[in-house]
Write an enzyme that holds these catalytic residues in place. Structure first.
Site, mmCIF file in Angstrom:
data_model
loop_
_atom_site.group_PDB
_atom_site.id
_atom_site.type_symbol
_atom_site.label_atom_id
_atom_site.label_comp_id
_atom_site.label_asym_id
_atom_site.label_seq_id
_atom_site.Cartn_x
_atom_site.Cartn_y
_atom_site.Cartn_z
ATOM 1 N N ASN A 164 -6.577 27.100 67.552
ATOM 2 C CA ASN A 164 -7.607 26.943 68.575
ATOM 3 C C ASN A 164 -8.595 28.081 68.351
ATOM 4 O O ASN A 164 -8.315 29.219 68.714
ATOM 5 C CB ASN A 164 -6.973 27.033 69.981
ATOM 6 C CG ASN A 164 -8.025 27.050 71.084
ATOM 7 O OD1 ASN A 164 -9.211 26.822 70.831
ATOM 8 N ND2 ASN A 164 -7.590 27.325 72.308
ATOM 9 N N TRP A 165 -9.717 27.736 67.748
ATOM 10 C CA TRP A 165 -10.694 28.777 67.400
ATOM 11 C C TRP A 165 -11.379 29.360 68.635
ATOM 12 O O TRP A 165 -12.050 30.378 68.551
ATOM 13 C CB TRP A 165 -11.769 28.203 66.485
ATOM 14 C CG TRP A 165 -11.357 27.965 65.065
ATOM 15 C CD1 TRP A 165 -10.088 28.034 64.539
ATOM 16 C CD2 TRP A 165 -12.228 27.639 63.970
ATOM 17 N NE1 TRP A 165 -10.124 27.772 63.191
ATOM 18 C CE2 TRP A 165 -11.424 27.512 62.812
ATOM 19 C CE3 TRP A 165 -13.592 27.426 63.865
ATOM 20 C CZ2 TRP A 165 -11.962 27.195 61.567
ATOM 21 C CZ3 TRP A 165 -14.128 27.101 62.620
ATOM 22 C CH2 TRP A 165 -13.321 26.999 61.487
ATOM 23 N N HIS A 183 -6.568 23.660 78.819
ATOM 24 C CA HIS A 183 -6.301 25.047 78.418
ATOM 25 C C HIS A 183 -6.483 25.947 79.646
ATOM 26 O O HIS A 183 -7.359 25.693 80.482
ATOM 27 C CB HIS A 183 -7.250 25.457 77.288
ATOM 28 C CG HIS A 183 -6.848 26.757 76.663
ATOM 29 N ND1 HIS A 183 -7.103 27.973 77.259
ATOM 30 C CD2 HIS A 183 -6.150 27.028 75.527
ATOM 31 C CE1 HIS A 183 -6.598 28.940 76.488
ATOM 32 N NE2 HIS A 183 -6.005 28.388 75.433
ATOM 33 N N GLU A 240 1.698 27.547 77.220
ATOM 34 C CA GLU A 240 0.986 28.793 76.949
ATOM 35 C C GLU A 240 1.004 29.664 78.206
ATOM 36 O O GLU A 240 0.161 29.475 79.108
ATOM 37 C CB GLU A 240 -0.471 28.496 76.574
ATOM 38 C CG GLU A 240 -0.636 27.640 75.344
ATOM 39 C CD GLU A 240 -1.973 27.893 74.662
ATOM 40 O OE1 GLU A 240 -1.960 28.142 73.464
ATOM 41 O OE2 GLU A 240 -3.017 27.873 75.339
ATOM 42 N N GLY A 243 -4.280 31.028 68.740
ATOM 43 C CA GLY A 243 -5.646 31.465 69.028
ATOM 44 C C GLY A 243 -6.131 32.446 67.972
ATOM 45 O O GLY A 243 -6.482 32.070 66.854
ATOM 46 N N GLY A 244 -6.116 33.726 68.307
ATOM 47 C CA GLY A 244 -6.687 34.766 67.444
ATOM 48 C C GLY A 244 -6.251 34.681 65.987
ATOM 49 O O GLY A 244 -7.079 34.819 65.075
HETATM 50 P P1 13P Z 1 -3.776 33.804 71.228
HETATM 51 O O1 13P Z 1 -2.958 33.279 70.072
HETATM 52 O O2 13P Z 1 -5.034 34.516 70.796
HETATM 53 O O3 13P Z 1 -2.944 34.587 72.195
HETATM 54 O O4 13P Z 1 -4.324 32.515 72.033
HETATM 55 C C1 13P Z 1 -3.431 31.514 72.384
HETATM 56 C C2 13P Z 1 -4.203 30.351 72.888
HETATM 57 O O5 13P Z 1 -4.794 30.396 73.946
HETATM 58 C C3 13P Z 1 -4.237 29.142 72.046
HETATM 59 O O6 13P Z 1 -4.746 28.051 72.734
#
Ligand code: 13P
Length: 259
Positions: A12-13, A99, A171, A236-237
């Protein structure tokens, strides 16, 4: 005994990326993913303007692409919104819905998230339905109540057949972007709870992919993905760095082999 399910790793960019950087990242991910076995699937959810770029660079390869949200409407006077069918026209396979950043910053209700999941399914996209509790909710013992209600809102709106076509991502809000992942056991406990909740809707629904998201990194991915009810991750990151994202995909391979 948990069934063997294929692993799924989706990036998820969020609101990151520029054409030149995306090209390098998408090409590296596409190239690296060629070496993965068939039972590990990979996707990236990009900002909508980059859908044509994702399509042109990923088409014919083994990385799927998608969007991070869709409108609850099919078309009309909804300035700024993007319909699921529009994303489908660019070959998208996935649509993240619900999300926590959208629930929090755009006040999306469970009902809205359910309608968005429905719109995604109608357009032929797989909705990745996100659920998760805040730190306050966890500390006051409300995790199951919160994630159960978030999942129920979606299941209540979908037929059994459509429910079997979704992906669910757990999440925990306190683990997103904080560097503080849930422990593998904390995540597994919630996944087992969600799995049991899905099972009440039918056998096929019980086996939908259940992803964990929240500070997944190359260092913790294999332990998380080795849990019996964790079928992969929503990243995410770490999905913005080709080496980290591919290392997480490889961890899914290792976790599958270890089972
Ligand atoms: P991170 O991996 O940056 O904690 O983000 C998770 C996220 O929200 C993926 O949708």
């Amino acid at each position: 005994m948990a069934k063997q399910r294929a692993k799924l790793v989706v990036g998820n960019w969020k609101m990151h990326g520029r054409l030149a950087d995306n090209r390098v990242l998408l090409q590296a991910v596409s190239h690296g993913a060629n070496d993965l076995p068939d039972d590990v699937r990979v996707g990236v959810c990009v900002p909508c303007p980059y859908l044509p770029q994702a399509q042109s660079l990923l088409e014919g390869g083994c990385v799927a692409w998608g969007v991070q949200d869709v409108s609850a409407h099919t078309q009309g006077a909804y300035t700024g919104e993007v319909a699921a069918e529009m994303a489908a026209e660019f070959g998208a396979s996935f649509a993240i819905v619900g999300h926590s950043e959208r629930r929090a910053y755009h006040r999306e209700s469970g009902e809205t998230v359910a309608v968005k999941a429905q719109r995604a399914l109608e357009a032929g996209l797989t909705p990745i339905v996100c659920v998760g509790e805040t730190l306050d909710e966890r500390e006051s013992g409300k995790t199951e109540q919160i994630v159960g209600a978030q999942l129920d809102a979606v299941l209540a709106k979908l037929s059994v057949e459509d429910s079997a076509r979704i992906v669910v991502a757990y999440e925990p809000v306190w683990a997103i972007g904080t560097g503080k992942s849930a422990t593998a056991q904390q995540a597994q406990d919630v996944h087992a709870f969600l799995r049991a909740r899905l099972a009440t809707k039918g056998d096929d629904v019980e086996s939908v992919p259940l992803l964990y998201g929240g500070s997944v990194k190359p260092e913790n991915a294999e332990e998380l993905f080795s849990q019996p009810d964790i079928d992969g991750g929503l990243i995410g990151g770490a999905s913005l760095k080709d080496k980290d994202f591919l290392a997480i995909c490889s961890a899914a391979v290792a976790a599958t082999a270890a089972r």
